[in-house]
Design a protein around this motif. Structure first.
Motif, PDB file in Angstrom:
ATOM      1  N   LEU A  62       0.920  -1.362  -0.038  1.00  0.00           N
ATOM      2  CA  LEU A  62      -0.012  -0.144  -0.105  1.00  0.00           C
ATOM      3  C   LEU A  62       0.538   1.234   0.370  1.00  0.00           C
ATOM      4  O   LEU A  62       0.346   2.523  -0.629  1.00  0.00           O
ATOM      5  N   ALA A  63       1.689   1.621   1.085  1.00  0.00           N
ATOM      6  CA  ALA A  63       2.890   2.457   0.919  1.00  0.00           C
ATOM      7  C   ALA A  63       3.015   3.059  -0.058  1.00  0.00           C
ATOM      8  O   ALA A  63       3.860   3.958  -1.261  1.00  0.00           O
ATOM      9  N   ILE A  64       4.072   1.796  -1.196  1.00  0.00           N
ATOM     10  CA  ILE A  64       4.164   2.270  -2.349  1.00  0.00           C
ATOM     11  C   ILE A  64       3.776   2.410  -3.670  1.00  0.00           C
ATOM     12  O   ILE A  64       3.483   3.309  -3.918  1.00  0.00           O
ATOM     13  N   ARG A  65       2.356   2.100  -3.695  1.00  0.00           N
ATOM     14  CA  ARG A  65       0.979   2.786  -4.277  1.00  0.00           C
ATOM     15  C   ARG A  65       0.525   3.447  -4.325  1.00  0.00           C
ATOM     16  O   ARG A  65       0.749   4.676  -4.672  1.00  0.00           O
ATOM     17  N   TRP A  66       0.189   3.494  -2.987  1.00  0.00           N
ATOM     18  CA  TRP A  66       0.014   4.983  -1.936  1.00  0.00           C
ATOM     19  C   TRP A  66       0.442   5.693  -0.713  1.00  0.00           C
ATOM     20  O   TRP A  66       0.508   5.760   0.370  1.00  0.00           O
ATOM     21  N   PRO A  67       2.222   6.650  -1.238  1.00  0.00           N
ATOM     22  CA  PRO A  67       3.297   6.899  -0.663  1.00  0.00           C
ATOM     23  C   PRO A  67       2.796   8.041   0.545  1.00  0.00           C
ATOM     24  O   PRO A  67       2.629   7.441   1.493  1.00  0.00           O
ATOM     25  N   ALA A  68       1.890   9.080   0.422  1.00  0.00           N
ATOM     26  CA  ALA A  68       1.009   9.660   1.094  1.00  0.00           C
ATOM     27  C   ALA A  68       0.273   8.514   2.321  1.00  0.00           C
ATOM     28  O   ALA A  68       0.373   9.415   3.739  1.00  0.00           O
ATOM     29  N   SER A  69      -0.173   7.815   2.239  1.00  0.00           N
ATOM     30  CA  SER A  69      -1.598   6.987   2.991  1.00  0.00           C
ATOM     31  C   SER A  69      -0.013   6.706   3.769  1.00  0.00           C
ATOM     32  O   SER A  69      -0.568   5.772   4.723  1.00  0.00           O
ATOM     33  N   GLY A  70       0.347   5.607   3.316  1.00  0.00           N
ATOM     34  CA  GLY A  70       1.863   4.890   4.206  1.00  0.00           C
ATOM     35  C   GLY A  70       2.769   5.747   4.875  1.00  0.00           C
ATOM     36  O   GLY A  70       2.545   5.340   6.022  1.00  0.00           O
ATOM     37  N   LEU A  71       2.325   7.552   4.503  1.00  0.00           N
ATOM     38  CA  LEU A  71       2.610   8.030   5.753  1.00  0.00           C
ATOM     39  C   LEU A  71       2.217   8.287   7.019  1.00  0.00           C
ATOM     40  O   LEU A  71       2.894   8.101   8.259  1.00  0.00           O
ATOM     41  N   GLY A  72       0.549   8.257   6.766  1.00  0.00           N
ATOM     42  CA  GLY A  72       0.012   8.579   7.455  1.00  0.00           C
ATOM     43  C   GLY A  72      -0.210   6.731   8.544  1.00  0.00           C
ATOM     44  O   GLY A  72       0.171   6.977   9.712  1.00  0.00           O
ATOM     45  N   ILE A  73      -0.194   5.803   7.580  1.00  0.00           N
ATOM     46  CA  ILE A  73       0.101   4.882   9.208  1.00  0.00           C
ATOM     47  C   ILE A  73       1.054   4.340   9.227  1.00  0.00           C
ATOM     48  O   ILE A  73       1.705   4.380  10.542  1.00  0.00           O
ATOM     49  N   ALA A  74       2.305   5.025   9.172  1.00  0.00           N
ATOM     50  CA  ALA A  74       3.507   4.992   9.350  1.00  0.00           C
ATOM     51  C   ALA A  74       3.102   5.905  10.929  1.00  0.00           C
ATOM     52  O   ALA A  74       3.951   6.233  11.871  1.00  0.00           O
ATOM     53  N   ALA A  75       2.990   7.200  10.138  1.00  0.00           N
ATOM     54  CA  ALA A  75       2.628   8.404  11.206  1.00  0.00           C
ATOM     55  C   ALA A  75       2.207   7.828  13.110  1.00  0.00           C
ATOM     56  O   ALA A  75       2.683   7.702  14.080  1.00  0.00           O
ATOM     57  N   ALA A  76       1.427   7.064  12.943  1.00  0.00           N
ATOM     58  CA  ALA A  76       0.196   5.963  13.227  1.00  0.00           C
ATOM     59  C   ALA A  76       0.715   5.307  14.167  1.00  0.00           C
ATOM     60  O   ALA A  76       0.859   5.231  15.790  1.00  0.00           O
ATOM     61  N   VAL A  77       1.573   4.208  13.347  1.00  0.00           N
ATOM     62  CA  VAL A  77       2.533   3.090  13.905  1.00  0.00           C
ATOM     63  C   VAL A  77       2.962   3.200  15.053  1.00  0.00           C
ATOM     64  O   VAL A  77       3.088   2.847  15.799  1.00  0.00           O
ATOM     65  N   MET A  78       4.092   4.073  14.985  1.00  0.00           N
ATOM     66  CA  MET A  78       4.831   4.358  15.278  1.00  0.00           C
ATOM     67  C   MET A  78       5.444   4.528  16.965  1.00  0.00           C
ATOM     68  O   MET A  78       6.267   4.410  17.336  1.00  0.00           O
ATOM     69  N   VAL A  79       3.747   5.144  17.207  1.00  0.00           N
ATOM     70  CA  VAL A  79       3.096   5.369  18.344  1.00  0.00           C
ATOM     71  C   VAL A  79       2.899   4.570  19.524  1.00  0.00           C
ATOM     72  O   VAL A  79       2.578   4.430  20.559  1.00  0.00           O
ATOM     73  N   PHE A  80       2.798   2.677  18.584  1.00  0.00           N
ATOM     74  CA  PHE A  80       2.342   1.805  19.850  1.00  0.00           C
ATOM     75  C   PHE A  80       4.030   1.143  19.441  1.00  0.00           C
ATOM     76  O   PHE A  80       4.672   1.126  19.177  1.00  0.00           O
ATOM     77  N   PRO A  81       4.173   0.321  20.697  1.00  0.00           N
ATOM     78  CA  PRO A  81       5.505   0.322  21.223  1.00  0.00           C
ATOM     79  C   PRO A  81       5.949  -1.285  20.124  1.00  0.00           C
ATOM     80  O   PRO A  81       4.968  -2.084  19.916  1.00  0.00           O
ATOM     81  N   GLN A  82       7.064  -1.418  19.522  1.00  0.00           N
ATOM     82  CA  GLN A  82       7.329  -2.578  18.397  1.00  0.00           C
ATOM     83  C   GLN A  82       8.397  -3.425  19.780  1.00  0.00           C
ATOM     84  O   GLN A  82       9.058  -3.379  20.201  1.00  0.00           O
ATOM     85  N   PRO A  83       8.123  -4.565  18.640  1.00  0.00           N
ATOM     86  CA  PRO A  83       8.797  -5.537  19.012  1.00  0.00           C
ATOM     87  C   PRO A  83      10.206  -5.236  19.271  1.00  0.00           C
ATOM     88  O   PRO A  83      10.668  -5.609  17.774  1.00  0.00           O
TER      89      PRO A  83
END
Length: 469
Positions: A62-83
């Protein structure tokens, strides 16, 4: 015969720009909501990460096809704890996929990069200079430090570099008219602040519903998914600035912005982050000064009077919650002061090139740092001490460029938000180094990039300029 490349380019140009950079908003939100659900299911199946792996692959596409949307998802996910076992956070992988998407978009469509306009040239130059200088410092660390520490330095730089790349792509996405990164990003950020407050008020609730992975564990201060309460405090302060400025100066949805202000302010107070709270106070004065010097003077007087009562209560509440003593708190502050002095001594010893990215962790104690602190606890000092004068200068240039771009469009409330967010970040990072944490710089860059790069409406309605009053 027309080459395949020319044919593909012609076909790509027929696709509307908005379709090229943005997925449907429902797809964005669905991808975002799926992340915590799949993380919870994976945790229940004894660490089986196949579900998260499948989600990550789908979002990369999705991020490759719609990069700006991918940025939004990245911004949201980065505030969740990562394993930790995954090595790199999913957000970093999404940001990398977004860069591929933007590169393909430029190659196929030949569309000029609207974000790289002349007024943003200083900002872009500062970011590129900062990335280059710190990368050189990282190579010095890889050659000079113990292999285990060098690996940690490389991991920190990847997170630091991903934040800078994220900022540059946000400038492009917002300048093209996209709003998806801001919308989707704030959904995740708001959810994370709500999680932090829930865990602070009802510590056993998340554990009872199998969502304990959302927080690092029991703490006397609110942390939420941010691992450290000081990181939470910085992000919460930025959210409070957005809510306050928009509630005061926006035409509509003021109830929504007021709610965002309340959410950010409560999370900031619960974090007991003194640096972020001071940053919010200073940012409030800067924002008001841009509107009216008279109002700003009244604000400063009011803050001084209120601080006489609030500061002792704030310190008392923190000590009561942690069970600590005032002497222990002062000793902690002394440790930070020693770290600053150690960083200054490191600068004097290697003023040009620095000692190497993340080198303070190894060298800090030998220069006078105490309490086992791993950073200089000051962004300006730490950056110069580790990465040299060029990195320090590039950091200043980037900040100055952001302020200059925002002042050019000061009638737009979002431009004032950008200055407020930058002010809070600069003040808060004078006490805690936070640029190496994507969970902090992601939300900060998100707000700043939107404030200085978004297309202005035909009739901008914002702050009145009565500074002389």
């Amino acid at each position: 015969m027309t080459s395949f490349g020319a044919w593909a380019s012609a076909q790509a140009r027929r696709i509307p720009a908005s379709t090229s950079i943005d997925a449907p908003i429902l797809l964005d939100i669905a991808a975002l909501v799926a992340f915590p659900i799949l993380r919870t299911l994976a945790n229940r199946s004894e660490g089986n990460d196949a579900l998260i792996g499948a989600w990550t692959v789908a979002v990369l596409v999705l991020a490759i096809r719609w990069p700006a949307s991918g940025l939004g998802i990245a911004a949201a996910v980065m505030v969740f704890p990562q394993p930790i076992r995954l090595g790199l956070a999913p957000s970093i992988a999404i940001i990398a996929a977004c860069s591929v998407g933007f590169a393909l978009d430029l190659a196929l469509r030949g569309q000029p990069n609207g974000a790289m306009r002349r007024r943003l040239a200083i900002v872009v130059a500062g970011v590129i200079g900062l990335a280059a200088a710190t990368l050189v410092a990282l190579f010095r660390s890889l050659l000079r430090l113990d292999p285990e520490i060098a690996v940690e330095a490389a991991r920190r730089w990847i997170e630091f570099g991903a934040g800078l790349a994220f900022f540059l792509m946000l400038l492009r996405a917002f300048s093209m008219g996209s709003k998806r990164p801001l919308i989707v990003g704030f959904i995740g950020i708001s959810a994370s602040l709500a999680i932090a407050l829930t865990d602070f008020v009802a510590p056993t609730f998340l554990r009872s519903v199998r969502l304990s992975w959302l927080t690092p564990g029991e703490s006397s201060r609110a942390t939420g998914p941010f691992i450290s309460p000081n990181r939470l405090g910085t992000v919460a302060g930025v959210v409070a600035i957005v809510g306050a400025c928009q509630a005061l100066f926006a035409r509509d949805r003021r109830w929504l912005w007021a709610g965002l202000l309340a959410l950010g302010a409560l999370a900031l107070i619960a974090s007991f982050s003194r640096g972020a709270l001071l940053g919010l106070v200073v940012a409030g004065g800067v924002v008001l000064a841009l509107r009216s010097r008279r109002v700003a003077a009244r604000y400063v007087a009011a803050v001084g009077i209120v601080a006489i009562v609030v500061v002792p209560l704030f310190v008392w509440a923190r000590l009561a919650g942690s069970g600590g003593t005032l002497d222990a708190l002062l000793e902690n502050d002394k440790g930070r002061f020693d770290a600053w002095l150690a960083g200054v001594r490191m600068i004097l010893a290697e003023p040009i090139f620095g000692h190497g990215f993340y080198a303070f962790r190894v060298l800090g104690e030998s220069y006078g740092a105490t309490d086992g602190l791993q950073t200089a606890h000051n962004e300006f000092i730490g950056l110069w001490a580790e990465s040299g004068v060029v990195a320090f200068a590039a950091y200043i240039v980037t900040a100055a460029g952001i302020v200059g771009c925002a002042l050019e469009r000061r009638a737009d409330p979002w431009a004032i938000v950008a200055i407020g967010a930058l002010t809070l970040f600069l003040v808060a990072t004078c006490f805690n180094l936070q640029s190496i944490y994507l969970t902090v710089v992601g939300p900060v860059w998100l707000v700043i990039a939107y404030g200085i790069a978004r297309p202005l409406p035909p009739a901008s309605v914002g702050l009145s300029d009565d500074r002389q009053s």
